[in-house]
Design a protein around this motif. Structure first.
Motif, short mmCIF file in Angstrom:
data_model
loop_
_atom_site.label_atom_id
_atom_site.label_comp_id
_atom_site.label_asym_id
_atom_site.label_seq_id
_atom_site.Cartn_x
_atom_site.Cartn_y
_atom_site.Cartn_z
N VAL A 77 0.57 -0.87 0.36
CA VAL A 77 -0.03 -0.07 0.27
C VAL A 77 1.10 1.43 0.18
CG1 VAL A 77 -2.16 1.25 1.26
CG2 VAL A 77 -1.80 -1.61 1.70
N VAL A 78 0.52 2.14 -0.43
CA VAL A 78 0.87 3.93 -0.49
C VAL A 78 -0.06 4.37 -0.13
CG1 VAL A 78 2.75 3.40 -1.91
CG2 VAL A 78 0.58 4.74 -3.13
N LEU A 79 -0.06 5.80 0.14
CA LEU A 79 -0.91 6.58 0.65
C LEU A 79 -0.48 7.67 0.13
CD1 LEU A 79 -3.35 7.68 2.37
CD2 LEU A 79 -2.97 7.60 4.30
N CYS A 80 -1.49 9.10 -0.10
CA CYS A 80 -1.63 10.38 -1.08
C CYS A 80 -3.07 10.75 -0.18
CB CYS A 80 -1.12 10.96 -1.96
SG CYS A 80 -2.52 10.20 -3.19
N ALA A 81 -2.19 12.12 0.04
CA ALA A 81 -3.63 13.17 0.98
C ALA A 81 -4.91 13.35 -0.21
CB ALA A 81 -2.89 14.47 1.39
N SER A 82 -5.76 13.39 0.09
CA SER A 82 -6.66 14.06 -0.86
C SER A 82 -7.04 15.16 -0.92
CB SER A 82 -7.67 13.07 -0.55
OG SER A 82 -8.56 13.00 0.56
N ASN A 83 -6.48 16.57 0.53
CA ASN A 83 -6.89 17.31 0.76
C ASN A 83 -5.60 17.63 0.66
OD1 ASN A 83 -7.63 20.04 1.91
ND2 ASN A 83 -9.58 19.10 0.90
N PRO A 84 -5.47 19.26 0.31
CA PRO A 84 -3.53 19.66 0.86
C PRO A 84 -4.08 20.50 2.55
CG PRO A 84 -4.53 21.01 -1.28
CD PRO A 84 -5.48 20.17 -0.33
N LEU A 85 -4.64 20.78 2.97
CA LEU A 85 -5.20 20.89 4.24
C LEU A 85 -5.58 19.95 5.37
CD1 LEU A 85 -7.22 24.92 4.91
CD2 LEU A 85 -4.31 23.79 4.81
N ILE A 106 1.30 16.52 3.07
CA ILE A 106 1.98 17.35 4.28
C ILE A 106 0.58 18.36 4.68
CG2 ILE A 106 3.78 19.08 4.78
CD1 ILE A 106 5.40 18.09 3.12
N CYS A 107 0.01 18.95 5.56
CA CYS A 107 -0.90 19.25 5.81
C CYS A 107 -0.08 20.54 5.09
CB CYS A 107 -0.80 19.88 7.62
SG CYS A 107 -2.80 20.41 7.49
N GLY A 108 -1.31 21.64 4.44
CA GLY A 108 -0.88 22.84 3.75
C GLY A 108 -0.06 22.99 2.62
N GLU A 109 0.55 21.26 1.72
CA GLU A 109 0.91 21.46 1.39
C GLU A 109 0.34 22.51 0.04
OE1 GLU A 109 1.21 17.35 0.87
OE2 GLU A 109 -0.78 17.43 -0.65
N VAL A 113 2.61 20.61 -5.16
CA VAL A 113 2.56 19.26 -3.99
C VAL A 113 2.03 18.35 -3.78
CG1 VAL A 113 3.80 18.64 -1.92
CG2 VAL A 113 4.52 21.01 -2.73
N TYR A 114 1.40 19.07 -3.92
CA TYR A 114 -0.76 17.80 -3.69
C TYR A 114 -0.48 17.19 -5.10
CZ TYR A 114 -5.41 16.64 -3.33
OH TYR A 114 -6.27 15.43 -4.16
N TYR A 115 0.12 17.66 -6.32
CA TYR A 115 0.33 16.86 -7.79
C TYR A 115 0.95 15.68 -7.77
CZ TYR A 115 -4.47 17.84 -9.14
OH TYR A 115 -5.56 18.16 -9.65
N GLN A 116 2.39 16.34 -6.80
CA GLN A 116 3.49 15.86 -7.55
C GLN A 116 3.11 14.48 -5.84
OE1 GLN A 116 6.10 18.28 -5.32
NE2 GLN A 116 6.58 18.95 -7.88
N HIS A 117 2.06 14.23 -5.19
CA HIS A 117 2.17 13.65 -4.14
C HIS A 117 1.11 12.39 -5.07
CE1 HIS A 117 3.68 15.99 -0.45
NE2 HIS A 117 4.37 15.47 -0.65
N LEU A 118 0.40 12.38 -5.48
CA LEU A 118 -0.93 11.63 -6.73
C LEU A 118 0.56 10.98 -7.55
CD1 LEU A 118 -3.17 13.32 -5.19
CD2 LEU A 118 -3.60 13.79 -7.60
N LYS A 119 1.30 11.71 -8.25
CA LYS A 119 1.66 11.06 -8.97
C LYS A 119 3.41 10.04 -8.43
CE LYS A 119 5.67 12.39 -12.53
NZ LYS A 119 6.41 11.53 -11.91
N ALA A 120 3.67 10.41 -7.15
CA ALA A 120 4.21 9.28 -6.34
C ALA A 120 3.44 8.37 -5.54
CB ALA A 120 4.84 10.00 -5.16
N ALA A 121 1.95 8.84 -5.64
CA ALA A 121 1.33 7.47 -5.22
C ALA A 121 0.85 6.48 -6.42
CB ALA A 121 -0.20 7.95 -4.89
N LEU A 122 0.89 7.29 -7.63
CA LEU A 122 0.39 6.47 -8.68
C LEU A 122 2.04 5.91 -9.34
CD1 LEU A 122 -2.01 8.70 -10.51
CD2 LEU A 122 -2.08 6.34 -9.86
N ASP A 123 2.77 6.34 -9.20
CA ASP A 123 4.05 5.98 -9.65
C ASP A 123 4.57 4.24 -9.32
OD1 ASP A 123 5.07 7.51 -11.19
OD2 ASP A 123 6.21 8.44 -10.13
N HIS A 124 3.36 3.74 -7.98
CA HIS A 124 3.49 2.68 -7.54
C HIS A 124 2.44 1.65 -8.06
CE1 HIS A 124 3.46 -0.07 -3.28
NE2 HIS A 124 1.69 -0.25 -3.57
N LYS A 125 2.41 1.73 -9.28
CA LYS A 125 1.95 1.18 -10.18
C LYS A 125 0.30 0.24 -9.61
CE LYS A 125 3.85 1.97 -14.06
NZ LYS A 125 5.38 1.05 -14.18
#
Ligand code: ADE
Length: 425
Positions: A77-85, A106-109, A113-125
């Motif tokens: 499993v990997v996790l990213c935020a669904s909301n910046p706050l 990261i709270c306040g991203e 950064v929010y979209y970078q985090h989504l990308k990182a989650a999807l790089d998990h394939k």
């Protein structure tokens, strides 16, 4: 299926917050009885062995327990935020340190950064994606079409996400099946009706410390969330006004004992405003100008589009921050309008979202939806599906059991009666 890059990475605020986060996660777990039962079965049966899951959810203590349950079931499993706050930074640290789950939030991203985090989650394939607002699915369909071949299915947590996904299905762009966890009866009742009502009032209270009794609270939108909010606001002594665009919902609001009127009129009467419509620009320039001095305006809908804060910004001569999560916009007339949590989900930004016993139902559905997709993906089409009724009923039964409540069973005579059409007057 292609190999995933090994995700040992994470992007969180501070790993040293982990022990504080773990205590809160443990506290939440004690109130998530149904999820705990699922976790112990998952530990034995490992139904998600070999399955990679990327989740884009609010990073809270309750989500931490869901992630741990999926991992216990064998998932990677990997996790990213669904909301910046909405990220709880201590929780994110603990998910990484104590559960070994790569987490990007990261709270306040900012948006980038929010979209970078989504990308990182999807790089998990991932084989399965889990969304709260359909951002992962939207990224996959718009920017990573090739990757969609590897997706067995997806699940969606919230109303706004389900609306987006249904539109994808209708336009025939959806490339894998989706389970609408939001629409499960057990999720909807607990989360939308009980959860949003309490957590939204909680968020407003923590941000402002106002007294609800005697205040006029204007609620925009009378779906399950608005309805739950109205009854709770009334319970705390507020006078409730509802604004709606749907005649049936408006009628329901009136019959439930609220006052119903357009926002053009309500904006003059309200002390506190809460939007839960899922639509854009619900409170805008012509409403702000007519509000009372000191009005408190907040949103509990999924996206930060319901309040036209950009317009308010342009109309203001001065902006200050009298308290955390409160921005006071002084209009040219000298009148002040207070916006909470930048117009983002006030229940998650200024409070902790729904209580754990509420998320127990939502996340029991999520865990069982992941198992269902793993077992049944071959027979599913590229459509949005409801959670199967037997899963919904099982969750309701487990929750009742955990609460120590027994109910009656149909007698054979009653079963026969319900199944027959010949017995009339
Ligand atoms: N949505 C609303 N409340 C939540 C919570 N506590 N955790 C995750 N998602 C949520």
């Amino acid at each position: 299926m292609s190999k995933a890059k090994k995700s040992t990475n994470y992007d969180i605020k501070n790993i040293r917050l982990a022990s504080q986060g773990k205590k809160k996660i443990d506290w939440a777990e004690k109130q998530m009885d149904v999820l705990r039962l699922i976790k112990s079965r998952f530990e034995k049966e490992k139904p998600l062995e070999g399955i990679r899951i990327s989740a884009c959810l609010h990073v809270t203590t309750e989500t931490a327990n869901l992630m741990n349950t999926l991992k216990s079931g064998g998932a990677d499993v990997v996790l990213c935020a669904s909301n910046p706050l909405s990220t709880q930074d201590d929780t994110a640290a603990s998910i990484v340190k104590n559960f070994g789950i790569p987490t990007y939030s990261i709270c306040g991203e900012d948006r980038k950064v929010y979209y970078q985090h989504l990308k990182a989650a999807l790089d998990h394939k991932p084989h399965i994606t889990m969304d709260d607002g359909a951002d992962l699915v939207s990224e996959l369909l718009s920017k990573r079409k090739k990757q969609t071949k590897e997706i067995l299915g997806s699940s969606e947590e919230t109303t706004t996400g389900v609306i987006r996904l249904r539109s994808m299905e209708k336009k025939k762009v959806l490339r894998f099946p989706v389970i609408a966890v939001n629409d499960a009866k057990t999720k909807h009742l607990f989360d939308n009706y009980y959860g949003t009502g309490q957590s939204t009032l909680d968020g407003i209270l923590r941000a402002t410390n106002i007294l609800y009794a005697g205040k006029t609270v204007v609620i925009a939108g009378y779906g399950s969330c608005g309805r739950g909010l109205a009854i709770r606001a009334k319970g705390m002594g507020a006078h409730v006004i509802v604004t709606e665009v749907d005649p049936l919902c408006a009628l329901k609001a009136q019959m439930d004992g609220n006052q119903v009127m357009p926002m053009s009129h309500a904006c003059r009467l309200g002390d506190v405003f809460i939007t839960v419509t899922g639509n854009t620009s619900v409170i805008r320039k012509e409403h702000f100008v007519n509000m009372k001095d000191g009005a408190i305006v907040s949103n509990s809908g999924h996206f930060d589009v319901e309040l036209d804060v950009e317009q308010l910004n342009k109309m203001s001569k001065e902006i200050s921050e009298p308290r955390d999560f409160v921005q006071a916009f002084m209009l040219k007339s000298g009148k002040v309008i207070n916006i909470l949590a930048e117009g983002r989900l006030v229940n998650l930004a200024a409070a902790e979202g729904h209580p754990a016993s509420v998320m127990d139902m939502s996340f029991a559905n999520q865990a069982l939806a992941a198992e269902y997709i793993t077992k049944n993906h071959e027979s599913l089409e590229n459509k949005v599906y409801a959670v199967p009724e037997d899963i919904d009923a099982e969750i309701a039964a487990l929750k009742l059991k955990s609460m120590g409540i027994n109910i009656d069973q149909l007698t054979p005579k009653q079963k026969k009666y319900l199944a027959s059409w010949t017995i009339g007057t």
